[in-house]
Design a protein around this motif. Structure first.
Motif, PDB file in Angstrom:
ATOM      1  N   SER A  13       0.841  -1.190   0.000  1.00 45.67           N
ATOM      2  CA  SER A  13       0.000   0.000   0.000  1.00 45.67           C
ATOM      3  C   SER A  13       0.882   1.248   0.000  1.00 45.67           C
ATOM      4  O   SER A  13       1.825   1.357   0.793  1.00 45.67           O
ATOM      5  N   PHE A 173      -6.597  -3.777  -7.504  1.00 53.40           N
ATOM      6  CA  PHE A 173      -6.254  -2.380  -7.224  1.00 53.40           C
ATOM      7  C   PHE A 173      -7.381  -1.760  -6.405  1.00 53.40           C
ATOM      8  O   PHE A 173      -8.550  -1.817  -6.791  1.00 53.40           O
ATOM      9  N   PRO A 175      -8.228   1.796  -4.409  1.00 47.65           N
ATOM     10  CA  PRO A 175      -8.072   3.132  -3.804  1.00 47.65           C
ATOM     11  C   PRO A 175      -8.953   3.234  -2.559  1.00 47.65           C
ATOM     12  O   PRO A 175     -10.066   2.687  -2.529  1.00 47.65           O
ATOM     13  N   PHE A 211      -3.430   3.688  -1.946  1.00 42.85           N
ATOM     14  CA  PHE A 211      -3.608   2.890  -3.149  1.00 42.85           C
ATOM     15  C   PHE A 211      -3.027   1.500  -2.875  1.00 42.85           C
ATOM     16  O   PHE A 211      -1.821   1.348  -2.733  1.00 42.85           O
TER      17      PHE A 211
END
Length: 215
Positions: A13, A173, A175, A211
């Motif tokens: 991360s 992925f 966010p 992220f």
């Protein structure tokens, strides 16, 4: 579908944070003849963490995300004299104390995920975090602390956030935006320093955009 059969996976991360100290004045602030106000001012930082994710059931994950967070925060003091910077209010002047920190962070979180839709899932996350400031000035010798505003290196925070998973062939992925609030007082009283005496409690607060790359 491949990830739905995996009980656990790992990742990394990367993120950015804006953190500050929330200030509570002491009773000595009322009788102080000079300092008019003390405020915690936010500053920028960045995060690097590892991820251990264990899935149980269809919708819940247990997450352990150890790593480091780098941050810079300031205390602004507004006084009627004895400070170097004059504010827009001609009656007051400004002095600042900068606090640079390198935190070892150990968050333990629970995540609830929505049903998947076209390789996407929404989620919310909440939990507790312990952090230790390896750059703290709290270990300074007694003869060095006369003019130092000391902050405890140990801090416990609760965290809450939300984000979205995007499933790709070889990784996920995600966010995420997360808010952290300190639970306890991290101010170490220095009776030799007026800027410390007028503070009763100081608590940490941060907003982090991360992220996650997992697989």
């Amino acid at each position: 579908q491949e990830y739905s059969y995996k009980d656990y996976y790992f990742g990394i991360s990367l993120g950015f944070n804006s953190s500050r100290h929330r200030v509570f004045h002491s009773k000595d602030f009322i009788g102080n003849p000079d300092i008019v106000s003390a405020l915690g001012v936010p500053g920028p930082g960045f995060n690097v963490h590892g991820i251990v994710n264990y899935k149980f059931g269809e919708y819940f994950d247990f997450r352990f995300i150890p790593g480091f967070a780098f941050s810079e925060r300031r205390f602004n003091y507004f006084s009627e004299s004895n400070c170097p910077v004059v504010t827009t209010d001609a009656r007051l002047c400004l002095s600042s104390i900068r606090v640079e920190s390198v935190f070892l962070e150990l968050p333990v979180l629970m995540r609830f995920k929505s049903d998947p839709y076209k390789d996407k899932r929404m989620f919310i996350v909440a939990g507790l975090k312990y952090s230790y400031d390896v750059a703290s000035n709290s270990r300074a010798r007694e003869d060095q602390i006369r003019d130092i505003l000391q902050i405890s290196p140990h801090d416990f925070q609760f965290e809450i956030g939300a984000g979205m998973q995007f499933f790709f062939p070889f990784f996920i992925f995600s966010p995420e935006i997360k808010f952290s609030q300190g639970i306890g007082n991290i101010h170490i009283l220095n009776n030799n320093l007026d800027k410390s005496v007028i503070l009763d409690q100081v608590r940490s607060r941060a907003l982090t955009i991360s992220f996650h790359f997992e697989g």
